[in-house]
Design a protein around this motif. Structure first.
Motif, PDB file in Angstrom:
ATOM      1  N   GLY A 131      -0.074   3.712   0.374  1.00  0.00           N
ATOM      2  CA  GLY A 131      -0.829   2.480   0.551  1.00  0.00           C
ATOM      3  C   GLY A 131      -0.041   1.207   0.321  1.00  0.00           C
ATOM      4  N   ALA A 132       1.244   1.325  -0.016  1.00  0.00           N
ATOM      5  CA  ALA A 132       2.063   0.135  -0.282  1.00  0.00           C
ATOM      6  C   ALA A 132       2.267  -0.657   1.008  1.00  0.00           C
ATOM      7  CB  ALA A 132       3.411   0.535  -0.872  1.00  0.00           C
ATOM      8  N   PRO A 133       1.943  -1.947   1.006  1.00  0.00           N
ATOM      9  CA  PRO A 133       2.131  -2.756   2.209  1.00  0.00           C
ATOM     10  C   PRO A 133       3.607  -2.949   2.553  1.00  0.00           C
ATOM     11  CG  PRO A 133       0.601  -3.802   0.679  1.00  0.00           C
ATOM     12  CD  PRO A 133       1.254  -2.671  -0.055  1.00  0.00           C
ATOM     13  N   VAL A 134       3.921  -2.802   3.843  1.00  0.00           N
ATOM     14  CA  VAL A 134       5.254  -3.077   4.365  1.00  0.00           C
ATOM     15  C   VAL A 134       5.120  -4.359   5.187  1.00  0.00           C
ATOM     16  CG1 VAL A 134       7.132  -2.246   5.833  1.00  0.00           C
ATOM     17  CG2 VAL A 134       5.855  -0.634   4.385  1.00  0.00           C
ATOM     18  N   LEU A 135       5.795  -5.403   4.756  1.00  0.00           N
ATOM     19  CA  LEU A 135       5.641  -6.727   5.357  1.00  0.00           C
ATOM     20  C   LEU A 135       6.271  -6.824   6.739  1.00  0.00           C
ATOM     21  CD1 LEU A 135       6.364  -8.944   2.219  1.00  0.00           C
ATOM     22  CD2 LEU A 135       4.153  -8.150   3.085  1.00  0.00           C
ATOM     23  N   ALA A 136       5.521  -7.405   7.661  1.00  0.00           N
ATOM     24  CA  ALA A 136       6.034  -7.627   9.011  1.00  0.00           C
ATOM     25  C   ALA A 136       7.165  -8.645   8.963  1.00  0.00           C
ATOM     26  CB  ALA A 136       4.904  -8.130   9.912  1.00  0.00           C
TER      27      ALA A 136
END
Length: 169
Positions: free
Chosen positions: A113-118
Motif C-alpha cells: 500500500g505504500a504510495p509510489v509518487l508519479a
C-alpha cells in the motif's frame, strides 16, 4: 595502550554541527507508507543511502519524535521516492507540518500500500526489514523488493539548507 570506549564530548555547538553536515550535498527523497488504518503517510528526507547489492538494502533515518514514527515503525512496507529536479514543491510540501500533504498528489499503489509518487527520478519499494535506535533518530533498513527509475531524469539536490538542480561539470 588503552583506548577509550566512549567518544569525547563535542567541541562544537549543535548549529555548527548542522552547518558542517549541510556541506554534504544529498539527493532529496519522500518516504511514503500507509498506516494500519489506511491513512497515507509521507515525509521529506535526505538521509538516504545504499547498504548492499545482495540482498538489495537501503537505509534512511527518522527523528524519534516524528509524528509518522508509529506508522513507519509498525508497517511492513514503505517506498522511498527520489525526487526529480522539478519536484521541489513536493519536497517542501512533505516537509511542512499541519497541512494536507497528499492533496492533488499523483501516485500509484505500491507494495504493502505504500504510495509510489508519479514523476520521481527513482523509487524503491521496501520491506521494513530492521530498525536501529541511534541518538535522537531511528535508522530504518529496507529490503528493496521492487525499484524503478526514469532514465535521464535530473535529481533534486539539497546543500547548505537550499535546493539545487543538477549541473554537469
Amino acid at each position: 595502550m588503552t583506548t577509550s570506549r566512549r567518544a569525547k564530548p563535542p567541541t562544537f555547538s549543535p548549529s555548527e554541527f548542522r552547518e558542517a553536515l549541510g556541506m554534504f550535498a544529498t539527493g532529496v527523497t519522500i518516504v511514503t507508507a500507509r498506516s494500519a488504518e489506511g491513512a497515507l503517510v509521507g515525509l521529506t528526507a535526505n538521509s538516504f543511502n545504499s547498504v548492499s547489492l545482495a540482498p538489495p538494502l537501503v537505509l534512511w533515518s527518522l527523528a524519534r519524535a516524528a509524528g509518522s514514527m508509529p506508522a513507519l515503525s509498525a508497517g511492513s512496507h514503505y517506498a522511498i521516492n527520489i525526487l526529480a529536479a522539478n519536484q521541489k514543491g513536493l519536497a517542501e510540501r512533505f516537509a511542512t507540518k499541519n497541512i494536507d500533504r497528499w492533496a492533488d498528489v499523483a501516485f500509484t499503489e505500491g507494495l504493502g500500500g505504500a504510495p509510489v509518487l508519479a514523476g520521481a527520478a527513482a523509487s524503491f519499494e521496501c520491506f521494513n526489514r530492521s530498525r536501529y535506535d541511534e541518538g535522537d533518530h531511528v535508522i530504518f533498513v529496507g529490503e528493496v523488493e521492487r525499484c524503478t527509475h526514469n532514465a535521464g531524469a535530473s535529481p533534486l539536490l539539497f546543500h547548505g539548507g537550499r535546493f539545487y538542480t543538477e549541473h554537469p561539470l
